[in-house]
Structure formats: structure tokens, C-alpha cells
Write an enzyme that holds these catalytic residues in place. Structure first.
Site, PDB file in Angstrom:
ATOM      1  N   PRO A  53       2.781  -3.013   6.365  1.00  0.00           N
ATOM      2  CA  PRO A  53       3.739  -2.092   5.765  1.00  0.00           C
ATOM      3  C   PRO A  53       3.159  -1.507   4.474  1.00  0.00           C
ATOM      4  O   PRO A  53       3.204  -2.128   3.424  1.00  0.00           O
ATOM      5  CB  PRO A  53       4.961  -2.972   5.485  1.00  0.00           C
ATOM      6  CG  PRO A  53       4.425  -4.356   5.391  1.00  0.00           C
ATOM      7  CD  PRO A  53       3.150  -4.425   6.178  1.00  0.00           C
TER       8      PRO A  53
ATOM      9  N   ASP B 183      -0.329  -3.379   0.541  1.00  0.00           N
ATOM     10  CA  ASP B 183       0.427  -4.122   1.557  1.00  0.00           C
ATOM     11  C   ASP B 183       1.714  -4.652   0.928  1.00  0.00           C
ATOM     12  O   ASP B 183       1.671  -5.504   0.038  1.00  0.00           O
ATOM     13  CB  ASP B 183      -0.455  -5.271   2.062  1.00  0.00           C
ATOM     14  CG  ASP B 183       0.161  -6.002   3.245  1.00  0.00           C
ATOM     15  OD1 ASP B 183       1.403  -5.986   3.381  1.00  0.00           O
ATOM     16  OD2 ASP B 183      -0.611  -6.594   4.020  1.00  0.00           O
ATOM     17  N   HIS B 184       2.853  -4.174   1.442  1.00  0.00           N
ATOM     18  CA  HIS B 184       4.130  -4.548   0.835  1.00  0.00           C
ATOM     19  C   HIS B 184       4.500  -6.003   1.102  1.00  0.00           C
ATOM     20  O   HIS B 184       5.408  -6.543   0.481  1.00  0.00           O
ATOM     21  CB  HIS B 184       5.238  -3.618   1.364  1.00  0.00           C
ATOM     22  CG  HIS B 184       6.160  -3.130   0.278  1.00  0.00           C
ATOM     23  ND1 HIS B 184       6.577  -3.930  -0.761  1.00  0.00           N
ATOM     24  CD2 HIS B 184       6.733  -1.920   0.064  1.00  0.00           C
ATOM     25  CE1 HIS B 184       7.382  -3.227  -1.547  1.00  0.00           C
ATOM     26  NE2 HIS B 184       7.479  -2.010  -1.081  1.00  0.00           N
ATOM     27  N   ARG B 185       3.789  -6.650   2.015  1.00  0.00           N
ATOM     28  CA  ARG B 185       4.068  -8.067   2.231  1.00  0.00           C
ATOM     29  C   ARG B 185       3.549  -8.897   1.066  1.00  0.00           C
ATOM     30  O   ARG B 185       3.960 -10.032   0.869  1.00  0.00           O
ATOM     31  CB  ARG B 185       3.395  -8.543   3.533  1.00  0.00           C
ATOM     32  CG  ARG B 185       3.956  -7.884   4.767  1.00  0.00           C
ATOM     33  CD  ARG B 185       3.107  -8.223   5.979  1.00  0.00           C
ATOM     34  NE  ARG B 185       1.735  -7.751   5.831  1.00  0.00           N
ATOM     35  CZ  ARG B 185       0.808  -7.836   6.790  1.00  0.00           C
ATOM     36  NH1 ARG B 185       1.116  -8.368   7.955  1.00  0.00           N
ATOM     37  NH2 ARG B 185      -0.402  -7.377   6.581  1.00  0.00           N
ATOM     38  N   VAL B 186       2.614  -8.338   0.313  1.00  0.00           N
ATOM     39  CA  VAL B 186       1.955  -9.105  -0.746  1.00  0.00           C
ATOM     40  C   VAL B 186       2.417  -8.651  -2.127  1.00  0.00           C
ATOM     41  O   VAL B 186       2.629  -9.459  -3.023  1.00  0.00           O
ATOM     42  CB  VAL B 186       0.422  -8.966  -0.639  1.00  0.00           C
ATOM     43  CG1 VAL B 186      -0.265  -9.778  -1.727  1.00  0.00           C
ATOM     44  CG2 VAL B 186      -0.040  -9.410   0.746  1.00  0.00           C
TER      45      VAL B 186
END
Lengths: 328, 83, 401
Positions: free
Chosen positions: C201, C375-378
Site C-alpha cells: 500500500p 510502504d504504509h504498512r511500515v
């Protein structure tokens, strides 16, 4: 440069107080038995006769009260030197030192400085047992708002007080009880010294011995012993425990790649722990061995002479730790 | 010994070939911007300047780089300085 | 005994064709030596050894294509140079009888070769580790004389001096030009980018950075240097990025198996466009520890090897972030697609003069549009913004880089 004179640590502290009293009319000394008795370690003997009861003030046995008076006097424009007989007694004045002296500048939004100097005796070695012998300067070094000095040499005993009095904020000076009788030579015109930097007392390339206060001389003796084995130890006298001169520590460790911290205080949560942590943070990649510590044993200081000595860092222990860090 | 235009042109084309071994030099229009013609980027161009400086011994200050963006322009510039 | 496996040189590599062996049985190899050339979708890549030892056998022939994870060679017991290997290392099995030819379909390919650690971790002091890296000393061959047998810096220095005295100057591999199949590379890019957009994402941020100070400093510096010592502005971008990553480690690393793993160092993948189409972003290692001249030299070397062939396997597997920099040409801004499993990509657009408001009046200044794809997960946009701000700030003091 004038002729060096023979003197003692005790005399240096006394002359520092005398000089401050003469140079600045706002300076006065206050504490238990500082006047008629001459100080429990005889530091202020003769000062009452010279300066009078207005400026050499005996106090009741109430640390909290007279430390508070010192803070009030400092806020009111005077330059008090408060003497607390031994660091163990200063706990009675913790509220004044920590809740008031250390905080007022911040809580007043910078409006009120507290230019107070508190001198205390610290450390063991005189068989005064567990209520008069502890090394608690590391505790005070935990407190933002305070400066914590540990003069170990004649020069610092003579020179730190005036610089501390010039400082606009509270300064605590810890005089190790085993140093008062130490004698040596000092320039007759020795004057103020900085209260910001650690000092390299002996240069060496193989291991850094980091210490302060009463342990300095044991450490220098250990460095002599190590030299006989071909190990060149560098001895760093921290001089100031808050704020710590991390740059000097890191520079020394970067040269020698090994560090031994010698602290008469307890190991857990003490000065030695803080120094080891800073070495990890700032000099990890310089290290060739884990940081070693030689500290006071984690017991209340015993009364019996042999037990008291067993509880304190000794030359053999320092030598052994230095050897370990070299893998010998 | 002064350099001829032909010697300089040969040098430019050879060094261009060294800097961009993967570029197609046949049919290169000597008046076309090398960046467009051969996809020469700033590192390639700098390497070309270094190579020409070494080979011909001619000083090429950085501010003059824009004057050496085509083969013709580079030859003219170097010829003027080769005397 | 250690096996050398067909390495995975990217998230989507499944197999590789062994183009050329550069070792033969009996040769000594050390960690980092180039031992073979493998044709991949990214062209011919030089494979480096993870372990040190003597080559016992080559398990596949030149021209063979095998799945990732297949044993391609075996190393025997180390020779005298590695006599100081851990005493507790498992004893080597008897020298291999001719191994079965791996022509049969190999077992399930494993994801990536991991250097099999032999026995417990050796004690090496931090100072020794860093010095070994600087001097290029293989720690496996160094005798430890520190506390508890640890290798300390003086041991490394002694080993370096011994090696220098003993070894003649290493012969340089002549640069070889190797073919690059642009069609295959396109397939690899397609696979990686599709995976990126499918799984990661992305969020995007951009900011315009004033480069007056950097340009002026660079012009002054380059004016007094010969062409070969001049710097490109992209070197400043790389260094500023690397320094900023020290405070923003969440952008430096990989996202694998549901978790972020910080990079072992700041290894910046530097995007290099390939003529005729295609793109590759091999790593420059430890960029934050390189001074500008060293970094420029590394970048120059990297671009040259992209052009001529000769990239190393570690350069393809190690990047912890990618930087794409357009230099003086192209468009004003670029928004990248993250190369998995990395978690961020920085884009520096074309350096161009812009009219900007300066002290309440219009002024013409060289600027660059700096963008971040992350990376929006991070991480999230707030941290991304701080990261970009830090890079921009670092570029205001080029002399500190």
C-alpha cells in the site's frame, strides 16, 4: 607562576572558602558545627574568628531547615555555602534540594535562579558505618537542575568552589572523607578551575580507567601496577558527574578501545551504569572488550575495618578488571 | 604539435563509445544533443569530459559542459582550445 | 564443508543459467570473491562466495540452468589460511565422492541462500568488525587474542599486515562486456512492479527543495578540481538521504513475512537507466559512512558496470532503499514504485530554476522536487514528511555532508 607550596586537601577547601568570603561580601558559610567547633572535618577552623558569626553560622541539627534557608538566601541575592556533614544526612534535605533548588528556575519560567552551593562529605574508609559512609553523589547526578562536582585533586579542591559560586544555579560539591588529609604541592596562586570537563590524569594507550573522587588515587596506583606489566592505562578523572563530559570519555575509549569504570558507589543504577551506557551509545564501534566495572559491593557499608575495606574498590580489583579487558 | 579537427572528432567519437559501450553510434547525427540521441546521462557526460581531458590535455571547466552537448559542438570547443 | 547455492537475486527470480565458472576444484576462495557468472533476467551477474574454503567440486556445468537454491558447488575443509576457524565447527564429512548430477529436477527451491553458520558465533569485538571491513580482512582467518579468545582490532591489524606482506597484488578481472537481454529484463521488471502494486500500500509525498546552497557549493568545489575529481549533485542527494536514514530507520529495510526488518546498514539502491529500456538499482553499501569523493567513485564504478556488465550478486540483493535521481534532464517530479521487499523509494526530479518566494519577493533559484513513495504498512505520512524535511535540511549545508 609562583612557587609551589606544600598543602593539604583540607587546607585547599578552607582557603577556597576564605578567598570567596573575601572576594564577595555576599558569600557566607552555614552548617552544623562549622563555627565554634571548626567543622566536623576541621575545614572551617579559624574562620569564625576571622569573619564573625554573621558569615560563619552554626545551625541546629535540621538539614531540611537550613538547606531551605540557604535556598531562600540565594533567591534573595546572597551566595550561601551550605555544608552538610555527610551525604547520608542530606537525605533529610532532599525535599529542599530536589523539589526546590533544582526546580525553581524551570517552574518560574526562568525568572528565579538559585545560586546555592552545598558542600558535603562523602565516601567510606573512616569506620563510620552505614549511616555516614555512603557515596550517593550518583543519586544527585540523576537530577536535572543540579550540577554535581567531585574534586579529587588539590587543584580542584582549591579551584572548584569559586567557579561553583559564580554559577547561577545550584551546585553540589562532594568531598571524599579520605582526601582531606591528602598532601601535596600546589601553586601558591592557584585559582578557579572549570567545572565542565573531565581530566586525563595519566595518558595511556591500552585501557581507559574512568573514575572520580576518592577512587582516583587507587586507580592511579593500579595504573602504576599495570605499567609494570607493560599495560599502559589511561586514567580519566571525571571531576563533574552532572553534566557528564561524555566527549572526553568517548575520546579516551576510542583511543584505548577498552574501558574500566571505577566507582565507590553501588553498581546498580549508579554512575558506573550511566557511563557504561553512554559508551554503548556513543562508542560501541570503538570497543575491543566489554566495559568492566569495579564498584562498591551492594551492602550497607560495614563498620568493621576489614569488612569496610572488602566492600570498597581496591587496587587489586582494578588491576584485575583491566587485565580482563585485555584478555590477560 | 597541434591537433587537427579530424583527430579531435575521432577522439570524441571513440571516447563516446567507451563511455557508452551499449549505445548505437552508427548514424549518429553530429548536431543532435547527445542526451537525446544516445540517452547520455550526467554521469556518462562527466565521464566523457574526464576522458577527453585526459586524452587531449585540454581544460574543460564545469561551467562549459553545456557547450559540449553535441559532437559538433564538442569538436568546435576543443579545437578552439587545442591551439 | 559448505554448499554454494544458486542465489536468488531478486524477489521474482526462479532460476539461473550458469554462464561461466571463475573457479575450479582446488582453488581457494574467500568470502566476497567472485566465483561465477550467472545469466539472469537482469543480465549477467557475478556471484560472490559467502564462505571461505577450498573448492571441492563444481556441481553443474557451464550453460546449465537450475532452480534457485540448487547446490552449484561445494567447498571443502578450509586450507591453512583458515586454520583458526571455530574449534567447535562440525567436522567435515569425508571429501565428496562425485555428487549425483543435478540434472534431475531439483528439490523445492528455497527462497534464498543463507550462509550456513558453522558452530556458535565467533567473538569479534565491534572495533575489530569495523576495522576488518575497512581493511577488507576476512575475519575467518584471523586468530583472536582478546578476552575469551575474541578477535580484537589489533588482531585484525596484524592479519592485514601479514596478508599484505604475503600476497602479491590481486590480479584484476578484465572488464568484460556481457549481453543483456532487454526482453528478459522487462519481464523481471513487470513481475516485480506488479507484485509491488499488488502487495504494497503505497503512499506518496513530495516537497520542493531549494538547491542554491548545494549548487553554489558544488560549483565552487568543482571549479578548483580536475574533471575526474568533480562531483555530481546526485552524490549529494545520495549522501543526504543516507544521513537522514540514520534518524529515520523505518524507511531503511525490508518488509517480509508480515514484519519490517531494519536494514543491516544503509545500502542505497541507485537507479540507473539502461539504454534501450530497462532499469536497475544496484546497492552502494554503507552510503552513510562514505565521504563524497568515495561515494562519487562508487557511483561512477556502478554506472560503468551497469553499462559494461559485471554487477555483483550482493549489489542486487542488499539494497535497503532505492533512490532515483533524474539529474539535469527529464521531468520535474517522479513518483516511484517501491522495489519489494524494500519499503521506500525516493525520487529526485530534474534540477531546474524556479521562481520562488524568498523573503517576500520572487527569486529565481535552482530547486528539485523530492518525492517519497513509502510502504504504509511500515510508516505513515507524518514520518514520511519528517524524513523528507530532514533530507531537505541536510542539503542546505552541503559542506557538512
Amino acid at each position: 607562576m609562583s612557587q609551589p607550596v606544600e598543602t593539604t586537601y583540607r587546607e585547599c577547601v578552607k582557603q577556597a572558602i576564605r578567598e570567596a568570603m573575601i572576594r564577595d561580601q555576599r558569600v557566607f558559610l552555614m552548617g552544623e558545627d562549622v563555627g565554634h567547633y571548626g567543622g566536623c572535618y576541621a575545614v572551617s577552623k579559624g574562620l569564625l574568628a576571622e569573619f564573625g558569626e554573621e558569615r560563619i553560622r552554626d545551625t541546629p541539627l535540621s538539614e531540611n531547615a537550613f538547606t531551605g534557608i540557604g535556598i531562600g538566601a540565594a533567591l534573595g541575592g546572597l551566595r550561601p555555602i551550605v555544608e552538610i556533614m555527610t551525604v547520608n544526612f542530606s537525605f533529610l534535605a532532599l525535599d529542599q534540594i530536589i523539589n526546590n533548588a533544582a526546580t525553581l528556575l524551570h517552574m518560574s519560567g526562568g525568572a528565579f535562579n538559585v545560586p546555592l552551593v552545598i558542600r558535603m562529605a562523602t565516601g567510606a574508609g573512616r569506620q563510620l558505618a552505614a549511616q555516614h559512609s555512603h557515596s550517593m553523589e550518583g543519586w544527585y547526578a540523576h537530577i536535572p537542575g543540579l550540577k554535581v562536582l567531585t574534586p579529587a585533586t588539590l587543584e580542584d579542591a582549591r579551584g572548584m568552589l569559586w567557579t561553583a559560586l559564580e554559577d547561577p544555579d545550584p551546585v553540589l560539591i562532594f568531598e571524599h572523607v579520605m582526601l582531606y588529609n591528602r598532601s601535596g604541592t600546589l601553586a601558591a596562586d592557584a585559582g578557579p578551575v572549570d567545572i565542565a570537563k573531565a581530566a586525563v590524569r595519566r595518558e595511556g594507550s591500552d585501557v581507559s580507567l574512568l573514575t572520580y573522587g576518592g577512587a582516583l588515587y587507587k586507580t592511579l596506583e593500579a595504573a602504576d601496577k599495570l605499567a609494570e606489566e607493560g599495560i599502559a592505562a589511561e586514567v580519566v578523572d571525571l571531576r563533574v558527574l552532572r553534566p557528564l563530559d561524555t566527549a572526553t570519555i568517548v575520546a579516551s575509549v576510542a583511543r584505548t578501545r577498552r574501558a574500566v569504570v571505577i566507582d565507590e558507589g553501588w553498581r546498580s543504577g549508579g554512575v558506573s551504569a550511566e557511563i557504561a551506557a553512554r559508551i554503548m551509545e556513543q562508542a560501541f564501534w570503538e570497543l575491543d572488550a566489554p566495559v568492566e566495572r569495579v564498584c562498591g559491593l551492594e551492602v550497607p557499608i560495614p563498620y568493621a575495618a576489614h569488612l569496610e575495606q572488602a566492600a570498597l574498590p581496591q587496587v587489586e580489583g582494578i588491576v584485575a578488571a583491566a587485565r580482563r579487558s585485555l584478555g590477560r | 604539435m597541434s591537433l587537427t579537427e579530424q583527430q579531435i572528432r575521432t577522439a570524441v567519437l571513440e571516447e563516446l563509445g567507451n563511455v557508452a559501450p551499449d549505445a548505437e553510434l552508427d548514424g549518429l547525427d553530429p548536431s543532435e544533443d547527445l542526451r537525446d540521441a544516445l540517452d547520455i546521462d550526467s554521469m556518462d557526460h562527466l565521464n566523457l569530459m574526464i576522458a577527453l581531458h585526459k586524452r587531449l590535455g585540454i581544460e574543460i571547466p564545469e561551467r562549459d559542459y553545456p557547450k559540449l552537448l553535441t559532437v559538433d559542438a564538442a569538436v568546435a570547443y576543443l579545437l578552439a582550445r587545442a591551439g | 564443508m559448505a554448499d554454494i547455492l544458486m542465489p536468488s537475486l531478486g524477489a521474482d527470480m526462479e532460476s539461473g543459467r550458469l554462464a561461466e565458472w571463475l573457479i575450479k576444484p582446488g582453488d581457494s576462495v574467500a568470502h566476497g570473491d567472485v566465483i561465477a557468472v550467472v545469466e539472469t533476467q537482469k543480465g549477467a551477474i557475478e556471484i560472490e562466495a559467502f564462505d571461505s574454503g577450498r573448492v571441492a567440486s563444481l556441481e553443474i556445468a557451464e550453460g546449465e540452468e537450475v532452480p534457485v537454491g540448487t547446490v552449484i558447488a561445494r567447498l571443502g575443509a578450509p586450507g591453512e589460511a583458515t586454520a583458526a576457524a571455530p574449534a567447535s565447527a562440525p567436522s567435515a564429512p569425508p571429501p565428496a565422492a562425485p555428487a549425483p548430477a543435478p540434472s534431475a529436477p531439483a528439490p523445492t527451491p528455497v527462497a534464498a541462500p543463507s550462509p550456513a553458520p558453522a558452530g556458535p558465533r565467533r567473538r569479534v569485538s565491534p572495533a575489530a568488525r569495523r576495522l576488518a571491513e575497512t581493511l577488507g580482512v576476512d575475519l575467518a582467518g584471523v586468530e583472536g587474542r582478546g578476552p575469551q579468545g575474541a578477535v580484537v582490532s589489533s588482531d585484525v591489524r596484524r592479519a592485514a599486515e601479514t596478508t599484505r606482506a604475503a600476497a602479491p597484488a590481486a590480479t584484476q578481472q578484465p572488464a568484460r562486456r556481457r549481453g543483456l537481454d532487454l526482453e528478459e529484463m522487462r519481464k523481471a521488471i513487470a513481475a516485480a512492479m506488479a507484485r509491488s502494486k499488488r502487495e504494497i500500500p503505497h503512499y506518496y509525498l513530495a516537497t520542493r527543495v531549494d538547491l542554491q546552497a548545494a549548487s553554489d557549493w558544488l560549483a565552487r568545489r568543482n571549479a578548483e578540481r580536475p574533471p575526474e575529481a568533480r562531483l555530481l549533485i546526485s552524490v549529494l542527494f545520495l549522501k543526504a538521504t543516507a544521513l537522514a536514514l540514520r534518524d529515520h530507520g523505518a524507511f531503511n529495510g525490508t518488509y517480509e513475512e508480515g514484519a519490517f526488518r531494519p536494514g543491516s546498514g544503509v545500502h542505497v539502491g541507485s537507479a540507473v537507466a539502461i539504454r534501450g529500456g530497462g532499469l536497475i538499482a544496484p546497492a552502494i553499501h554503507e552510503v552513510d559512512h562514505l565521504d563524497l569523493d568515495a561515494l562519487m567513485a562508487k557511483l561512477r564504478d556502478l554506472v560503468e558496470r551497469v553499462r559494461r556488465g559485471g554487477l555483483r550478486s550482493s549489489e542486487l540483493t542488499d539494497p535497503t532503499i532505492t533512490v532515483s535521481s533524474l539529474g539535469e534532464r527529464g521531468v520535474e517530479s517522479l513518483f516511484g514504485v517501491i522495489y519489494p521487499p524494500q519499503v521506500a523509494l525516493l525520487g529526485f526530479g530534474r534540477v531546474s530554476d524556479q521562481v520562488v518566494a524568498l523573503d517576500g519577493a520572487p527569486a529565481v533559484r535552482p530547486t528539485v522536487e523530492l518525492s517519497l513513495a513509502a510502504d504504509h504498512r511500515v510508516t505513515d505520512g507524518h514520518r514520511g514528511g519528517l524524513f523528507l524535511r530532514r533530507i531537505a535540511d541536510l542539503l542546505q549545508e552541503p559542506e557538512q555532508l
